[in-house]
Design an enzyme around this catalytic site. Structure first.
Site, PDB file in Angstrom:
ATOM      1  N   ASP A 192       0.877  -1.263  -0.044  1.00 46.11           N
ATOM      2  CA  ASP A 192      -0.015   0.125  -0.071  1.00 46.11           C
ATOM      3  C   ASP A 192       0.857   1.300   0.042  1.00 46.11           C
ATOM      4  OD1 ASP A 192      -2.766  -1.123   0.629  1.00 46.11           O
ATOM      5  OD2 ASP A 192      -1.293  -2.214   1.821  1.00 46.11           O
ATOM      6  N   HIS A 215       2.625  14.975   8.595  1.00 46.57           N
ATOM      7  CA  HIS A 215       3.446  14.032   9.578  1.00 46.57           C
ATOM      8  C   HIS A 215       4.341  13.202   9.062  1.00 46.57           C
ATOM      9  CE1 HIS A 215       1.609  16.691  12.911  1.00 46.57           C
ATOM     10  NE2 HIS A 215       0.533  16.481  12.181  1.00 46.57           N
TER      11      HIS A 215
END
Length: 378
Positions: A192, A215
């Site tokens: 993924d 982040h």
């Protein structure tokens, strides 16, 4: 009402729309397909005005698609969540859209799933729903060519899945939105992108990603794009291995390649590779925090910890917006071992400043790194 449907062996191509386990879903638009095997939510009573709750129309569409003899029945439509948290009163806000026990599912399309999370972000994080879209116990399935925006928290959860692929998925939320992970993998074996990775995950490939603002990449859930972390929380045992992150561009993120484990945890993180990474004004380009606790800056040394070993960082370059570009804060009791750093060039984002490397209780080998040296045993 929140509904749930489970299927066991079906091959469904779902265009622009996710249906199972949904509450208060609204459609802004729906596409019409003029060939056999297509299922249009407008034909099932959806208003598609962005206001009306079209949940039942979506579920009816799904039921007919599942019972269809078509090889790859198609469902069309774009989804938007209610903007006000008060709409969820008395209902399970942790589940908006969910697929469970589906084999051979293909979610593909070019529409938008909008979580309209601002109303939730303005409240305490403890009251936020968990995920916009969940895949639970799904096998040999995929999601492709979708656009997700503004989830209340995590946009996509992949849990206890096997052989799950995510390709060409765009996920976007404001940089200051709290806990809005892109994709979180838990107890899965997948390939993924734009991901946070939690406990009991293995054989993960993450590649060709652009992250920011936000982040970064971490091995852990919470508001990062791709991270290995929050592992071992509550003294639990972590088992994370065979993670490969390749070709990622970070811009304006809080973290780059991050591994975060709770100091009270047990278990291991091993066989992790970060390579071909580029940073543009990233606060913590390379970071391991093996001493994470509830109170930041007040974590005392403990005799427990998640073992971190055989982590490779290679061909990494770019700019750090803070003075410490490499920060490996490992446990004295359970140190980080077999760390490899090679061909790393990190410079300050602000001209005239200097960056440095900080390694504590981390051993391995390194060459061609700047700033450095850092590791023990070199």
């Amino acid at each position: 009402m929140c509904s749930s449907i489970s299927s066991y062996t079906m091959k469904i191509l779902v265009l622009l729309l996710i249906l199972i386990g949904l509450t208060n879903s609204r459609i802004y638009s729906a596409s019409i397909f003029g060939y056999p095997g297509s299922f249009n939510v407008l034909d099932y009573g959806a208003a598609a005005d962005g206001i009306t709750d079209d949940s039942q129309a979506l579920l009816n569409t799904w039921n007919d698609a599942c019972s269809s003899s078509a090889g790859s029945p198609q469902i069309s439509g774009s989804l938007v969540s209610p903007s006000s948290p008060s709409v969820w009163t008395g209902q399970d806000s942790s589940q908006w859209l969910a697929f469970r026990n589906v084999s051979g599912l293909m979610v593909d399309g070019s529409g938008t799933i909008d979580g309209q999370g601002k109303g939730w972000w303005d409240q305490s994080c403890r009251y936020h729903p968990e995920m916009a879209l969940k895949f639970i116990l799904c096998s040999q399935s995929s999601i492709s060519n979708m656009y997700f925006a503004n989830s209340a928290q995590t946009h996509i959860l992949i849990e206890k899945c096997n052989g799950f692929n995510v390709n060409n998925v765009m996920i976007q939320s404001p940089g200051n939105s709290p806990n809005t992970d892109g994709i979180h993998i838990q107890s899965s074996q997948n390939g993924d992108d734009c991901i946070s990775i939690g406990d009991y995950s293995s054989n993960i490939q993450i590649y060709n990603i652009q992250c920011g603002p936000g982040h970064g990449i971490r091995l852990s859930p919470q508001d990062y794009f791709i991270l290995i972390g929050s592992l071992g929380k509550g003294g639990h045992s972590a088992q994370v291995e065979n993670i490969h992150v390749n070709t990622v561009f970070f811009y304006g993120t809080t973290n780059g390649a991050r591994i975060k484990t709770w100091q009270v945890g047990r278990g291991y993180v091993r066989d992790v590779t970060f390579e071909n990474l580029q940073f543009n004004s990233v606060k913590n380009p390379i970071i391991i925090d093996q001493n994470y606790c509830d109170v930041r800056g007040a974590c005392r040394e403990m005799g427990t910890g998640v073992q971190i070993s055989n982590v490779v960082y290679q061909n990494i370059y770019g700019m750090s917006s803070t003075d410490i570009a490499i920060n490996l804060n490992c446990s004295m009791s359970v140190p980080c071992t077999d760390i490899t750093m090679q061909l790393i060039q990190l410079t300050p984002a602000t001209p005239g400043r200097q960056v440095k490397a900080y390694c504590r209780n981390a051993s391995g080998q390194e060459y061609g790194i700047e700033p450095g040296p850092c590791l023990f045993g070199v």
